[in-house]
Write a protein that holds these residues in place. Structure first.
Motif, mmCIF file in Angstrom:
data_model
loop_
_atom_site.group_PDB
_atom_site.id
_atom_site.type_symbol
_atom_site.label_atom_id
_atom_site.label_comp_id
_atom_site.label_asym_id
_atom_site.label_seq_id
_atom_site.Cartn_x
_atom_site.Cartn_y
_atom_site.Cartn_z
ATOM 1 N N ASN A 1 0.843 -1.187 0.000
ATOM 2 C CA ASN A 1 0.000 0.000 0.000
ATOM 3 C C ASN A 1 0.893 1.257 0.000
ATOM 4 O OD1 ASN A 1 -2.503 -1.472 -0.016
ATOM 5 N ND2 ASN A 1 -2.044 -2.022 2.092
ATOM 6 N N ASP A 2 0.685 2.186 0.927
ATOM 7 C CA ASP A 2 1.512 3.389 0.943
ATOM 8 C C ASP A 2 2.984 3.053 1.133
ATOM 9 O OD1 ASP A 2 -0.783 5.608 2.778
ATOM 10 O OD2 ASP A 2 -0.918 4.583 0.846
ATOM 11 N N MET A 3 3.833 3.794 0.452
ATOM 12 C CA MET A 3 5.280 3.691 0.636
ATOM 13 C C MET A 3 5.827 5.093 0.897
ATOM 14 S SD MET A 3 6.320 0.976 -2.362
ATOM 15 C CE MET A 3 7.716 0.264 -1.463
ATOM 16 N N GLY A 4 6.900 5.167 1.636
ATOM 17 C CA GLY A 4 7.425 6.486 1.940
ATOM 18 C C GLY A 4 8.867 6.476 2.364
ATOM 19 N N TRP A 5 9.389 7.692 2.481
ATOM 20 C CA TRP A 5 10.747 7.900 2.968
ATOM 21 C C TRP A 5 10.712 8.798 4.191
ATOM 22 C CZ3 TRP A 5 14.929 5.374 1.127
ATOM 23 C CH2 TRP A 5 14.796 4.739 -0.120
ATOM 24 N N TYR A 6 11.486 8.424 5.179
ATOM 25 C CA TYR A 6 11.672 9.206 6.388
ATOM 26 C C TYR A 6 13.172 9.448 6.546
ATOM 27 C CZ TYR A 6 6.871 8.010 7.721
ATOM 28 O OH TYR A 6 5.502 7.875 7.751
ATOM 29 N N ARG A 7 13.501 10.409 7.398
ATOM 30 C CA ARG A 7 14.911 10.638 7.675
ATOM 31 C C ARG A 7 15.104 11.021 9.138
ATOM 32 N NH1 ARG A 7 15.890 16.200 4.133
ATOM 33 N NH2 ARG A 7 14.728 17.638 5.496
ATOM 34 N N GLN A 8 16.309 10.723 9.617
ATOM 35 C CA GLN A 8 16.648 11.059 10.990
ATOM 36 C C GLN A 8 18.067 11.599 11.040
ATOM 37 O OE1 GLN A 8 16.090 7.898 13.846
ATOM 38 N NE2 GLN A 8 15.959 9.362 15.521
ATOM 39 N N ALA A 9 18.178 12.853 11.427
ATOM 40 C CA ALA A 9 19.482 13.491 11.579
ATOM 41 C C ALA A 9 19.964 13.290 13.015
ATOM 42 C CB ALA A 9 19.385 14.975 11.249
ATOM 43 N N PRO A 10 21.251 13.391 13.246
ATOM 44 C CA PRO A 10 21.783 13.207 14.610
ATOM 45 C C PRO A 10 21.121 14.156 15.603
ATOM 46 C CG PRO A 10 23.572 13.210 13.029
ATOM 47 C CD PRO A 10 22.327 13.592 12.266
ATOM 48 N N GLY A 11 20.645 13.588 16.701
ATOM 49 C CA GLY A 11 20.026 14.390 17.747
ATOM 50 C C GLY A 11 18.618 14.844 17.458
ATOM 51 N N LYS A 12 18.048 14.390 16.342
ATOM 52 C CA LYS A 12 16.692 14.808 15.974
ATOM 53 C C LYS A 12 15.782 13.606 15.851
ATOM 54 C CE LYS A 12 17.923 19.097 13.598
ATOM 55 N NZ LYS A 12 17.733 19.904 12.372
ATOM 56 N N GLN A 13 14.478 13.869 15.877
ATOM 57 C CA GLN A 13 13.506 12.805 15.705
ATOM 58 C C GLN A 13 13.377 12.434 14.234
ATOM 59 O OE1 GLN A 13 9.845 14.173 17.557
ATOM 60 N NE2 GLN A 13 10.428 13.235 19.498
ATOM 61 N N ARG A 14 12.937 11.211 14.017
ATOM 62 C CA ARG A 14 12.677 10.777 12.641
ATOM 63 C C ARG A 14 11.508 11.579 12.089
ATOM 64 N NH1 ARG A 14 12.706 4.402 11.379
ATOM 65 N NH2 ARG A 14 14.576 4.719 12.651
ATOM 66 N N GLU A 15 11.631 12.029 10.835
ATOM 67 C CA GLU A 15 10.593 12.848 10.230
ATOM 68 C C GLU A 15 10.228 12.328 8.845
ATOM 69 O OE1 GLU A 15 11.965 16.855 9.646
ATOM 70 O OE2 GLU A 15 13.563 16.259 8.276
ATOM 71 N N LEU A 16 8.991 12.579 8.458
ATOM 72 C CA LEU A 16 8.519 12.199 7.141
ATOM 73 C C LEU A 16 9.152 13.097 6.089
ATOM 74 C CD1 LEU A 16 6.511 10.646 5.273
ATOM 75 C CD2 LEU A 16 4.934 12.543 5.673
ATOM 76 N N VAL A 17 9.635 12.484 5.022
ATOM 77 C CA VAL A 17 10.168 13.229 3.879
ATOM 78 C C VAL A 17 9.128 13.266 2.758
ATOM 79 C CG1 VAL A 17 11.956 13.332 2.114
ATOM 80 C CG2 VAL A 17 12.538 12.598 4.452
#
Length: 121
Positions: free
Chosen positions: A32-48
């Motif tokens: 179904n849905d597919m997506g990309w997320y990212r997580q930078a050092p010291g930050k929360q994972r976020e939707l891209v």
């Protein structure tokens, strides 16, 4: 079981481009849905970016106009084309997909292992 495997990360200069790919495999009945997320050092994972099976897309404001998400429903793959990359795009990028698995006849979210993207001169 179901696996998501990302590829295509690496080091790129500011202003450059990069494409990452994610392949879903295993006991898959429907992706179904597919997506990309990212997580930078010291930050929360976020939707891209996210893309539905019918190819409707949604992007984080920070990447609109620079990133493009696409998918191949036959190959069970999702792609992220990243242009005009900035230092603040540096992060580990994770693939996510909501998959109906024939292993247990249920739908749940799956994550890839992540791929590092570093934007630096």
């Amino acid at each position: 079981q179901v696996q998501l495997v990302e590829s295509g990360g690496g080091l790129v200069q500011p202003g450059g481009s990069l494409r990452v790919s994610c392949s879903a495999s295993g006991s898959i009945n429907r992706v179904n849905d597919m997506g990309w997320y990212r997580q930078a050092p010291g930050k929360q994972r976020e939707l891209v970016a996210v893309i539905t099976r019918g190819s409707y897309t949604n992007y984080a404001d920070s990447v609109k106009g620079r990133f493009t998400i696409s998918r191949d429903n036959i190959k069970n793959m999702v792609y992220l084309q990243m242009n005009s990359l900035k230092a603040e795009d540096t992060a580990v990028y994770y693939c996510h997909a909501n998959i109906f698995s024939s292993a247990d006849w249920s739908t749940r979210g799956y994550w890839g292992q992540g791929t590092q993207i570093t934007v630096s001169s």
